[in-house]
Scaffold this motif. Structure first.
Motif, PDB file in Angstrom:
ATOM      1  N   TYR A   1     -43.120  59.748 -17.536  1.00 21.15           N
ATOM      2  CA  TYR A   1     -43.885  60.316 -18.662  1.00 21.15           C
ATOM      3  C   TYR A   1     -45.469  59.895 -18.155  1.00 21.15           C
ATOM      4  O   TYR A   1     -46.408  60.582 -18.545  1.00 21.15           O
ATOM      5  CB  TYR A   1     -43.737  59.434 -19.662  1.00 21.15           C
ATOM      6  CG  TYR A   1     -42.438  59.772 -20.435  1.00 21.15           C
ATOM      7  CD1 TYR A   1     -41.718  60.834 -20.433  1.00 21.15           C
ATOM      8  CD2 TYR A   1     -41.810  58.614 -21.230  1.00 21.15           C
ATOM      9  CE1 TYR A   1     -40.578  61.136 -21.395  1.00 21.15           C
ATOM     10  CE2 TYR A   1     -40.398  58.717 -21.996  1.00 21.15           C
ATOM     11  CZ  TYR A   1     -39.774  60.052 -22.182  1.00 21.15           C
ATOM     12  OH  TYR A   1     -38.833  60.296 -22.433  1.00 21.15           O
ATOM     13  N   ALA A   2     -45.657  58.576 -17.697  1.00 25.29           N
ATOM     14  CA  ALA A   2     -47.136  58.386 -17.367  1.00 25.29           C
ATOM     15  C   ALA A   2     -47.654  58.978 -16.318  1.00 25.29           C
ATOM     16  O   ALA A   2     -48.580  59.510 -16.361  1.00 25.29           O
ATOM     17  CB  ALA A   2     -46.979  56.684 -16.798  1.00 25.29           C
ATOM     18  N   ALA A   3     -46.860  59.429 -15.372  1.00 30.98           N
ATOM     19  CA  ALA A   3     -47.585  60.544 -14.179  1.00 30.98           C
ATOM     20  C   ALA A   3     -47.861  61.478 -14.957  1.00 30.98           C
ATOM     21  O   ALA A   3     -48.785  62.569 -14.585  1.00 30.98           O
ATOM     22  CB  ALA A   3     -46.408  60.455 -13.064  1.00 30.98           C
ATOM     23  N   GLN A   4     -47.084  62.083 -16.011  1.00 24.63           N
ATOM     24  CA  GLN A   4     -47.256  63.359 -16.543  1.00 24.63           C
ATOM     25  C   GLN A   4     -48.589  63.140 -17.515  1.00 24.63           C
ATOM     26  O   GLN A   4     -49.346  64.113 -17.584  1.00 24.63           O
ATOM     27  CB  GLN A   4     -46.024  63.805 -17.376  1.00 24.63           C
ATOM     28  CG  GLN A   4     -45.091  64.270 -16.453  1.00 24.63           C
ATOM     29  CD  GLN A   4     -43.789  64.983 -17.367  1.00 24.63           C
ATOM     30  OE1 GLN A   4     -42.927  64.431 -17.650  1.00 24.63           O
ATOM     31  NE2 GLN A   4     -43.898  65.926 -17.980  1.00 24.63           N
ATOM     32  N   PHE A   5     -48.564  62.047 -18.322  1.00 29.06           N
ATOM     33  CA  PHE A   5     -50.063  61.907 -18.895  1.00 29.06           C
ATOM     34  C   PHE A   5     -51.221  61.770 -18.053  1.00 29.06           C
ATOM     35  O   PHE A   5     -52.039  62.293 -18.332  1.00 29.06           O
ATOM     36  CB  PHE A   5     -49.908  60.600 -19.881  1.00 29.06           C
ATOM     37  CG  PHE A   5     -48.747  60.569 -20.796  1.00 29.06           C
ATOM     38  CD1 PHE A   5     -48.651  61.621 -21.687  1.00 29.06           C
ATOM     39  CD2 PHE A   5     -47.964  59.386 -21.010  1.00 29.06           C
ATOM     40  CE1 PHE A   5     -47.595  61.610 -22.670  1.00 29.06           C
ATOM     41  CE2 PHE A   5     -47.094  59.506 -21.986  1.00 29.06           C
ATOM     42  CZ  PHE A   5     -46.957  60.270 -22.814  1.00 29.06           C
ATOM     43  N   LYS A   6     -51.134  61.348 -16.821  1.00 26.82           N
ATOM     44  CA  LYS A   6     -52.194  60.985 -16.037  1.00 26.82           C
ATOM     45  C   LYS A   6     -52.669  62.457 -15.489  1.00 26.82           C
ATOM     46  O   LYS A   6     -53.727  62.825 -15.561  1.00 26.82           O
ATOM     47  CB  LYS A   6     -51.816  60.310 -14.938  1.00 26.82           C
ATOM     48  CG  LYS A   6     -52.989  60.397 -13.514  1.00 26.82           C
ATOM     49  CD  LYS A   6     -54.115  59.609 -13.716  1.00 26.82           C
ATOM     50  CE  LYS A   6     -55.104  59.773 -12.951  1.00 26.82           C
ATOM     51  NZ  LYS A   6     -54.790  59.590 -11.437  1.00 26.82           N
ATOM     52  N   ASN A   7     -51.581  63.263 -15.251  1.00 26.94           N
ATOM     53  CA  ASN A   7     -51.868  64.681 -14.761  1.00 26.94           C
ATOM     54  C   ASN A   7     -52.702  65.527 -15.937  1.00 26.94           C
ATOM     55  O   ASN A   7     -53.531  66.343 -15.518  1.00 26.94           O
ATOM     56  CB  ASN A   7     -50.712  65.249 -14.477  1.00 26.94           C
ATOM     57  CG  ASN A   7     -51.003  66.532 -13.666  1.00 26.94           C
ATOM     58  OD1 ASN A   7     -51.346  66.805 -12.794  1.00 26.94           O
ATOM     59  ND2 ASN A   7     -50.447  67.857 -14.291  1.00 26.94           N
ATOM     60  N   ALA A   8     -52.037  65.344 -17.075  1.00 27.52           N
ATOM     61  CA  ALA A   8     -53.065  65.883 -18.111  1.00 27.52           C
ATOM     62  C   ALA A   8     -54.255  65.525 -18.608  1.00 27.52           C
ATOM     63  O   ALA A   8     -55.045  66.036 -18.957  1.00 27.52           O
ATOM     64  CB  ALA A   8     -52.011  65.957 -19.511  1.00 27.52           C
ATOM     65  N   MET A   9     -54.168  64.140 -18.299  1.00 22.12           N
ATOM     66  CA  MET A   9     -55.567  63.207 -18.587  1.00 22.12           C
ATOM     67  C   MET A   9     -56.673  63.970 -17.798  1.00 22.12           C
ATOM     68  O   MET A   9     -57.643  64.133 -18.418  1.00 22.12           O
ATOM     69  CB  MET A   9     -55.535  62.016 -18.660  1.00 22.12           C
ATOM     70  CG  MET A   9     -56.653  61.058 -19.205  1.00 22.12           C
ATOM     71  SD  MET A   9     -56.355  59.638 -18.678  1.00 22.12           S
ATOM     72  CE  MET A   9     -55.172  58.947 -19.853  1.00 22.12           C
TER      73      MET A   9
ATOM     74  N   GLU B   1     -42.994  51.988 -22.399  1.00 23.48           N
ATOM     75  CA  GLU B   1     -43.255  51.960 -21.028  1.00 23.48           C
ATOM     76  C   GLU B   1     -44.037  52.760 -20.359  1.00 23.48           C
ATOM     77  O   GLU B   1     -44.672  52.347 -19.227  1.00 23.48           O
ATOM     78  CB  GLU B   1     -41.833  52.019 -20.256  1.00 23.48           C
ATOM     79  CG  GLU B   1     -41.577  50.957 -19.009  1.00 23.48           C
ATOM     80  CD  GLU B   1     -41.673  49.546 -19.311  1.00 23.48           C
ATOM     81  OE1 GLU B   1     -41.447  49.027 -20.396  1.00 23.48           O
ATOM     82  OE2 GLU B   1     -42.099  48.897 -18.144  1.00 23.48           O
ATOM     83  N   SER B   2     -44.240  53.947 -20.764  1.00 25.42           N
ATOM     84  CA  SER B   2     -45.215  54.662 -20.104  1.00 25.42           C
ATOM     85  C   SER B   2     -46.531  54.493 -20.315  1.00 25.42           C
ATOM     86  O   SER B   2     -47.479  54.271 -19.428  1.00 25.42           O
ATOM     87  CB  SER B   2     -45.131  56.192 -20.724  1.00 25.42           C
ATOM     88  OG  SER B   2     -45.819  56.111 -21.971  1.00 25.42           O
ATOM     89  N   GLN B   3     -46.798  53.428 -21.423  1.00 22.92           N
ATOM     90  CA  GLN B   3     -48.144  53.034 -21.714  1.00 22.92           C
ATOM     91  C   GLN B   3     -48.530  51.552 -20.642  1.00 22.92           C
ATOM     92  O   GLN B   3     -49.267  51.572 -20.128  1.00 22.92           O
ATOM     93  CB  GLN B   3     -48.233  52.429 -22.886  1.00 22.92           C
ATOM     94  CG  GLN B   3     -48.348  53.864 -23.761  1.00 22.92           C
ATOM     95  CD  GLN B   3     -49.153  54.839 -23.488  1.00 22.92           C
ATOM     96  OE1 GLN B   3     -50.308  54.789 -23.334  1.00 22.92           O
ATOM     97  NE2 GLN B   3     -48.573  56.062 -22.887  1.00 22.92           N
ATOM     98  N   SER B   4     -47.511  50.773 -20.614  1.00 25.43           N
ATOM     99  CA  SER B   4     -47.578  49.699 -19.999  1.00 25.43           C
ATOM    100  C   SER B   4     -47.634  50.130 -18.284  1.00 25.43           C
ATOM    101  O   SER B   4     -48.528  49.532 -17.473  1.00 25.43           O
ATOM    102  CB  SER B   4     -46.364  48.508 -19.854  1.00 25.43           C
ATOM    103  OG  SER B   4     -45.091  49.422 -19.806  1.00 25.43           O
ATOM    104  N   LEU B   5     -46.850  51.061 -17.715  1.00 23.75           N
ATOM    105  CA  LEU B   5     -46.920  51.485 -16.562  1.00 23.75           C
ATOM    106  C   LEU B   5     -48.163  52.299 -16.042  1.00 23.75           C
ATOM    107  O   LEU B   5     -48.670  52.283 -15.197  1.00 23.75           O
ATOM    108  CB  LEU B   5     -45.796  52.314 -15.882  1.00 23.75           C
ATOM    109  CG  LEU B   5     -44.199  51.366 -16.087  1.00 23.75           C
ATOM    110  CD1 LEU B   5     -43.349  52.393 -15.709  1.00 23.75           C
ATOM    111  CD2 LEU B   5     -44.337  50.470 -14.626  1.00 23.75           C
TER     112      LEU B   5
END
Lengths: 500, 500
Positions: A424-432, A293-297
Motif C-alpha cells: 500500500y505504502a509504495a502505491q501511496f508514494k507513487n500517487a503522491m 502499517e502502510s503509514q508506519s512503513l
C-alpha cells in the motif's frame, strides 16, 4: 434520548474501559514492577471482561438493530460506526464470557512469560503458553465459524477484510521471486557499502534526544503523546489526544532506535490526525492493520531511508553522535543505512529483505492453523526457513522464534498486514508524486508537512469510515498492486549496489 | 459458592477497578500529555462510577447482611473486612450515582486546574472549582447525615474514626502553646546553625540517584514499586505488589527531594509490609490516615533527621553532591538540616513548625464547613494566619493558599491527620526504645531493618484489622498523648539551639 445519543453514550463508556486497558498494558511494558504483574493480569482480565459484557449486551444488540432500521437517513460517519459496532458485536457475541476472560488473562500472562523466555533465550518456557494460545484461538474460530474456507482465513479477515491465503500465496509468490533475485544480485555485487562507521558507541541519552528531534520534525504532537522505552517498540492510543510511542535503544546500533521511532511515529501520525468528526465513535481508528502499517512503513522507508531526508538531517545526527560520523560523507552514510543483508531480526531488517521475514511467519502461522505444523516444531522450522529464504540460521531462540511479541498476544493473522502495508505504502508514494513532484526537494528542505498533509487528506482523516480498498482506490486510482513495491525496490537497490 | 467466596470475588472485582483508577491518576501526575486530560477525566469519571455501582449494589448489600448474620464464627480478618465494607457501603449508598460521578469528574478537572493555577500563582483560576468542591461536599454531608454534631466532624470521622473538633481544639491548643514558646526561644537564641552549604547546586540526576540509594537502604522493595517525579510527591498503591512513590527535585535545595522521598517511603513501607493474610480484602490498607502519616513522619523525622542516621549516610551524600559539602562536619550538617525557621511551605517545613502549618489549615477548613469562612476570603485569611502563628506572610498564592493539592481532590478533613500522625509517631518511638534501646547505634551502623521490623510487627502487618487506637494501645500501652511529641521537640531543639 435519541437512538444516536444512546449509541454515543454506550460507545463512550466502552471507550473509557479501552483507555484504562490501554494504559494498564502500556504501563506493564514501560516499567511496572515485576512483583505486581500477576495481580495486573487479573485486573486486565476483569476489565476486559467488563468491556466484553458491554460490547455484547442484549440491550446494545437491540440498539444496533434499531439504528440499522434507520440507516438510510444516517450520515456516513454514524452509519459506518454502526456497521463497525455490529461487526464487533457479532464477533464477540459468539464467545462465552468466561472463556473470553480466561483468554485475556492467558494473553497477559503469556506476554510476561515471553519476555522472560526471550531474555533466557528458551522457547521451552514459552511453549506451553503458545500451545494454549493456539488451541484457544482455534476454539474461538469454532465459535465464530470459519470464514473464506479455512481456519486461518478467518483470522486474516479480522485484520484485513477479505484477505485469504489464496490471494497472499499469489502476491507473496510473485514478490518473493523478485526479492530473492535482487538479494542474489546484491550478494554477487562488488559495490558493497562501507558500514563500519554505523556501529560506534552511541549513548542512549543522545539517541533519545535525537529521537525527540526527529519526532518533532515529522509533526508528532508531544502535547498529545509521549515517547518511552520498551523491549519491543509500539504505538498505543490511550485516548484520542494521548497517542504514545515507544522505542528501543541499542548503544551499538543506533538504527534500531532511529528507524523504530520513525516507524511508530508513522502509526501515531495516523491516530493524531483522525478527523474530529469521528470523535468518540467506533470509526475513530485506523481502517485496517494493513493501512495502519502502510503509514508506519511510509515514514520509515519512504521518508526515513530517503537520501534527501538525510541531506537535511545528517548534520543533526552528527551533533548527537559525538564524533561517530566524523569524515563520513552523507552519500556514503545513506548507502550504509540502506545496506541489504539477510539477517535474523525482523524489526532490524532492511527494506528489501523485510518482506521475506513476513512470509516465513505467514507460512508458519498458516501451518499451525491448518494443522500441518505443531507448536513444538516451530523453533526448528523457523530456523530451517530462515536458512532457505535468507541463507542465515538463528543460533538461539531469542534471535529466532521468540523475537516477536505478537504470538504471545494471540495476534495470529496479523503478520501479513506488514507486507500488505508495504505494498500500500509504495502505491501511496507513487500517487503522491503526481501531486507533489517536488517530493525529494521537500525532504531536502526538511519540510515534511506537505507529505504528512497529503497522507492526512487521503488516509488519516477518514479513520475507519472508508474501508482499506476504498482508501487505496480513492488515493491511487487502482486496487492492490505489488508491482509498485517491486519496481521501487529494484530501482533503489540497483542504484545502491550499481546492479545491471 | 460460600458466602465468603462470593464476598472475595466481589471485593476482588472492586480491587481491579481500584487498580485501574490508581494507575489513571498516577499517570496523570507523572507525565500524561496535556491534551488528553479532558478525556482522561471522563474516563476516571466513568470507571469511578462503575466502582461506585459495584460498591453500592443491592446484591452486595444483601451479601453483607448475610455475612453479618454469621459473624460470630468468623476469623477476625474476615469479620473486620465485612465491617469495613459495610462502613463504605453505608457511606456510599446514600449518594445518588449520577451526583457521585459528577463529583469525581469535578475533582479530576479541579486537580488539573489547580496545577495551572499554582503555576500561574493565581487563586482566582481555582476559586470557582474550590467553591464547587466545598458546596458539593456539603451536599454529600447532607446525604450522609451529620456525625458528632457538625458538618466538619463528619469529615474528620472519615479519616480518623471518632475524631472531633472538640478533641483537636484541645490537643492542638496545648501543643501550639509549647511549640510557639520554643519558636520564640529559638528566635532569641544566638546559637543558630550555619546553613549556607545546604543551598549549592545539586543536579537533579544526582539527587535521584541518592534517593534510590536511600530507599534501598530503608528497605523499600523496588521489585514491588518505583520512584518517579511529580509536582507534589505522593505514595500510591497500584496493587498489593506495586506500591509507587514520587518525589520532587529542587536543584537549589536537595532537602525537598531527600526528606520528601523518605517521607513517602514511610507510607510505602506500611503498604509493602501488610500481612499476606489480608490479600485482596478491604482490610488490606492502612488503619487510618493518622496511622499512615505516623509511618511517613516516623521515617522522615525519627530516622531521616536523626544525627546517627547521618553519621552513617553523610559520606554517601557527599559522593553524590560533588563538592557541595566539602569541609563540612557531620555535626554541623545535622544542625543545619534541623534548622527551625518559620516558613511558608508545609512540605518544606521543619519538624518543629510543621504542626503550626496543619493547625492553620485545620482552622480554615473548620470555618469553611461551619459557615464562618467564605472561599473567596481564603487567600487573605491564609496569609493573616501565617503572619499570626509563624510571623511570615506569603507574597503570592502559589506559596500561600495554592500550595497543597488536597482541597482540589476534595480531601477536606484530611490535614489534621498529619498532626495526629506526628503524635502517634512520637509515641511509637518512645515505646520502641524499650525494645530497641540501641536505636541510635542501629542507625549509626546503617542497620534500619530492626526498626522497620518493629513497625511491621506492631503496625504494618495488621492493616485495617486493628483500629487506630487499638494499634496505639497495643504498641505503646497508652492512648493519644501529645506529651511525647512536645517533650521530644523540646529536648531536640534545646540541644540544637543550646536553649536553657
Amino acid at each position: 434520548m435519541t437512538l444516536e445519543q444512546q449509541f454515543t453514550e454506550h460507545v463512550g463508556k466502552m471507550r473509557a474501559y479501552q483507555e484504562a486497558l490501554s494504559l494498564l498494558y502500556w504501563d506493564l511494558r514501560t516499567g511496572a514492577p515485576k512483583k505486581g504483574v500477576d495481580l495486573r493480569s487479573e485486573t486486565i482480565g476483569t476489565l476486559s471482561s467488563e468491556l466484553f459484557a458491554l460490547s455484547t449486551s442484549d440491550s446494545f444488540g437491540e440498539l444496533l438493530s434499531s439504528l440499522e432500521a434507520e440507516k438510510d437517513g444516517m450520515d456516513v460517519v454514524l452509519r459506518r460506526s454502526v456497521e463497525e459496532a455490529r461487526k464487533e458485536y457479532d464477533l464477540s457475541k459468539k464467545i462465552p464470557p468466561e472463556e473470553y476472560r480466561e483468554f485475556i488473562v492467558l494473553q497477559s500472562k503469556a506476554e510476561s512469560v515471553w519476555e522472560d523466555a526471550k531474555a533466557a533465550s528458551d522457547f521451552s518456557m514459552f511453549e506451553p503458553y503458545l500451545e494454549k494460545l493456539v488451541s484457544t484461538t482455534k476454539k474461538m474460530i469454532g465459535y465464530w465459524g470459519e470464514k473464506n474456507g479455512s481456519a486461518y482465513n478467518t483470522l486474516l479477515d479480522q485484520y484485513e477484510p477479505g484477505m485469504t491465503t489464496e490471494i497472499l500465496d499469489e502476491v507473496f509468490g510473485a514478490l518473493r521471486g523478485r526479492i530473492i533475485a535482487l538479494v542474489q544480485k546484491i550478494a554477487d555485487s562488488e559495490q558493497k557499502p562501507e558500514t563500519g562507521f554505523l556501529f560506534g558507541h552511541f549513548p542512549k541519552e543522545a539517541q533519545r534526544d535525537f529521537s525527540f528531534q526527529v519526532l518533532e520534525q515529522l509533526g508528532y504532537d508531544f502535547e498529545a503523546g509521549r515517547l518511552d522505552e520498551t523491549v519491543h517498540p509500539f504505538m498505543t492510543t490511550i485516548n484520542r489526544h494521548d497517542i504514545r510511542v515507544t522505542t528501543k535503544y541499542d548503544e551499538k546500533d543506533f538504527r534500531t532506535a532511529v528507524f523504530g521511532t520513525i516507524h511508530e511515529c508513522g502509526h501515531a501520525l495516523y491516530e493524531q490526525n483522525l478527523s474530529e468528526k469521528l470523535s468518540g465513535l467506533p470509526v475513530e481508528t485506523g481502517s485496517s492493520m494493513g493501512i495502519h502499517e502502510s503509514q508506519s512503513l511510509f515514514f520509515e522507508n519512504f521518508v526515513g531511508r530517503n537520501d534527501k531526508f538525510w541531506s537535511s538531517n545528517f548534520g543533526l545526527l552528527k551533533e548527537y553522535a559525538a564524533g561517530q560520523f566524523e569524515g563520513v560523507d552523507v552519500a556514503d552514510y545513506w548507502r550504509a543505512i540502506n545496506e541489504s543483508k539477510p539477517s535474523l531480526i525482523r524489526i532490524e531488517a532492511d527494506e528489501l529483505t523485510y518482506a521475506l521475514h513476513i512470509m516465513i511467519r505467514y507460512e508458519l502461522e498458516k501451518g499451525l492453523f491448518n494443522g500441518d505444523i505443531a507448536v513444538k516444531d516451530l523453533p526448528q522450522l523457523w530456523n530451517d526457513k530462515y536458512e532457505e529464504y535468507l541463507g542465515v540460521r538463528p543460533s538461539n531462540d531469542a534471535e529466532g522464534v521468540l523475537q516477536d511479541v505478537h504470538w504471545a498476544g494471540a495476534s495470529f493473522g496479523y503478520f501479513p498486514s506488514y507486507a500488505l502495508g508495504y505494498m500500500y505504502a509504495a502505491q501511496f508514494k507513487n500517487a503522491m508524486l503526481k501531486d507533489l513532484p517536488n517530493y525529494d526537494e521537500l525532504l531536502e528542505a526538511g519540510n515534511v508537512a506537505p507529505i504528512r498533509e497529503w497522507l492526512t487528506e487521503k488516509v488519516h482523516q477518514h479513520g475507519a469510515v472508508k474501508k482499506p480498498l476504498e482508501i487505496l482506490q480513492d488515493a491511487t486510482g487502482e486496487g492492490l498492486n505489488a508491482e509498485h513495491l517491486a519496481g521501487y525496490l529494484e530501482e533503489k537497490y540497483s542504484k545502491i549496489y550499481q546492479l545491471n
